[in-house]
Design a protein around this motif. Sequence first.
Motif, PDB file in Angstrom:
ATOM      1  N   ARG A  60       7.782  12.349   5.458  1.00 55.92           N
ATOM      2  CA  ARG A  60       8.701  11.354   6.008  1.00 55.92           C
ATOM      3  C   ARG A  60       8.691  10.073   5.166  1.00 55.92           C
ATOM      4  N   MET A  61       7.509   9.610   4.778  1.00 56.47           N
ATOM      5  CA  MET A  61       7.395   8.386   3.984  1.00 56.47           C
ATOM      6  C   MET A  61       7.970   8.586   2.575  1.00 56.47           C
ATOM      7  N   PHE A  62       7.744   9.743   1.991  1.00 53.98           N
ATOM      8  CA  PHE A  62       8.268  10.034   0.661  1.00 53.98           C
ATOM      9  C   PHE A  62       9.794  10.064   0.694  1.00 53.98           C
ATOM     10  N   LYS A  63      10.334  10.711   1.718  1.00 56.42           N
ATOM     11  CA  LYS A  63      11.798  10.790   1.839  1.00 56.42           C
ATOM     12  C   LYS A  63      12.405   9.408   2.054  1.00 56.42           C
ATOM     13  N   LYS A  64      11.723   8.580   2.828  1.00 60.31           N
ATOM     14  CA  LYS A  64      12.199   7.213   3.049  1.00 60.31           C
ATOM     15  C   LYS A  64      12.190   6.418   1.740  1.00 60.31           C
ATOM     16  N   ALA A  65      11.175   6.631   0.920  1.00 58.07           N
ATOM     17  CA  ALA A  65      11.045   5.890  -0.336  1.00 58.07           C
ATOM     18  C   ALA A  65      11.999   6.386  -1.414  1.00 58.07           C
ATOM     19  N   LEU A  72       0.823  -1.206   0.000  1.00 58.98           N
ATOM     20  CA  LEU A  72       0.000   0.000   0.000  1.00 58.98           C
ATOM     21  C   LEU A  72       0.863   1.264   0.000  1.00 58.98           C
ATOM     22  N   VAL A  73       1.880   1.287   0.839  1.00 58.43           N
ATOM     23  CA  VAL A  73       2.788   2.438   0.896  1.00 58.43           C
ATOM     24  C   VAL A  73       3.471   2.628  -0.458  1.00 58.43           C
ATOM     25  N   ASP A  74       3.920   1.533  -1.066  1.00 61.53           N
ATOM     26  CA  ASP A  74       4.583   1.611  -2.364  1.00 61.53           C
ATOM     27  C   ASP A  74       3.646   2.185  -3.428  1.00 61.53           C
ATOM     28  N   MET A  75       2.406   1.727  -3.449  1.00 59.68           N
ATOM     29  CA  MET A  75       1.454   2.267  -4.426  1.00 59.68           C
ATOM     30  C   MET A  75       1.200   3.751  -4.185  1.00 59.68           C
ATOM     31  N   ARG A  76       1.084   4.131  -2.927  1.00 64.52           N
ATOM     32  CA  ARG A  76       0.845   5.545  -2.604  1.00 64.52           C
ATOM     33  C   ARG A  76       2.034   6.414  -3.010  1.00 64.52           C
ATOM     34  N   MET A  77       3.234   5.937  -2.746  1.00 68.10           N
ATOM     35  CA  MET A  77       4.423   6.717  -3.092  1.00 68.10           C
ATOM     36  C   MET A  77       4.585   6.840  -4.615  1.00 68.10           C
ATOM     37  N   LYS A  78       4.322   5.781  -5.338  1.00 66.59           N
ATOM     38  CA  LYS A  78       4.416   5.850  -6.802  1.00 66.59           C
ATOM     39  C   LYS A  78       3.401   6.848  -7.361  1.00 66.59           C
ATOM     40  N   ARG A  79       2.177   6.818  -6.852  1.00 61.94           N
ATOM     41  CA  ARG A  79       1.157   7.761  -7.320  1.00 61.94           C
ATOM     42  C   ARG A  79       1.540   9.179  -6.947  1.00 61.94           C
ATOM     43  N   ALA A  80       2.071   9.368  -5.743  1.00 66.10           N
ATOM     44  CA  ALA A  80       2.490  10.701  -5.310  1.00 66.10           C
ATOM     45  C   ALA A  80       3.589  11.232  -6.220  1.00 66.10           C
ATOM     46  N   LYS A  81       4.538  10.387  -6.549  1.00 63.35           N
ATOM     47  CA  LYS A  81       5.647  10.787  -7.419  1.00 63.35           C
ATOM     48  C   LYS A  81       5.122  11.221  -8.785  1.00 63.35           C
ATOM     49  N   GLU A  82       4.172  10.465  -9.335  1.00 66.22           N
ATOM     50  CA  GLU A  82       3.569  10.828 -10.626  1.00 66.22           C
ATOM     51  C   GLU A  82       2.869  12.184 -10.528  1.00 66.22           C
TER      52      GLU A  82
END
Length: 122
Positions: free
Chosen positions: A105-110, A69-79
């Motif tokens: 924090r989560m974006f920076k971690k990813a 879920l975190v990975d999907m959220r981060m990918k969408r956020a990046k787009e």
Amino acid sequence: MCAVELSDLACPCCQQPTWRLYTDIERYVSEHLSRDITLKELANRFAYSPNYFGVLFRDQVGVSFNDFLVDMRMKRAKEMLATQRFKIYEVADLVGYKSLTYFTRMFKKAYGMTPGDYKKLG
């Protein structure tokens, strides 16, 4: 016989899961990213007990549901950040984070940089 790279066989996380429910799960999560999606909700939707679904998900996909879920959220956020149309707090909300601090924090971690720094690159 098809040509398969040895490195592809050694890295199961790089392969698309073959679990028949995977596509439906991925679609559901993608369509509901802005909501608080729980393992329990998803298990109920696909008629599994939450505990069994969590174990099955990890076995079939190779990561926990939460990491997925975190990975999907981060990918969408990046787009979304790359389009420059959205403010950072809007992106955070649209991908399911109510706390801008936690999203950052989560974006920076990813990705190793803050959403603001990533947006400046685009």
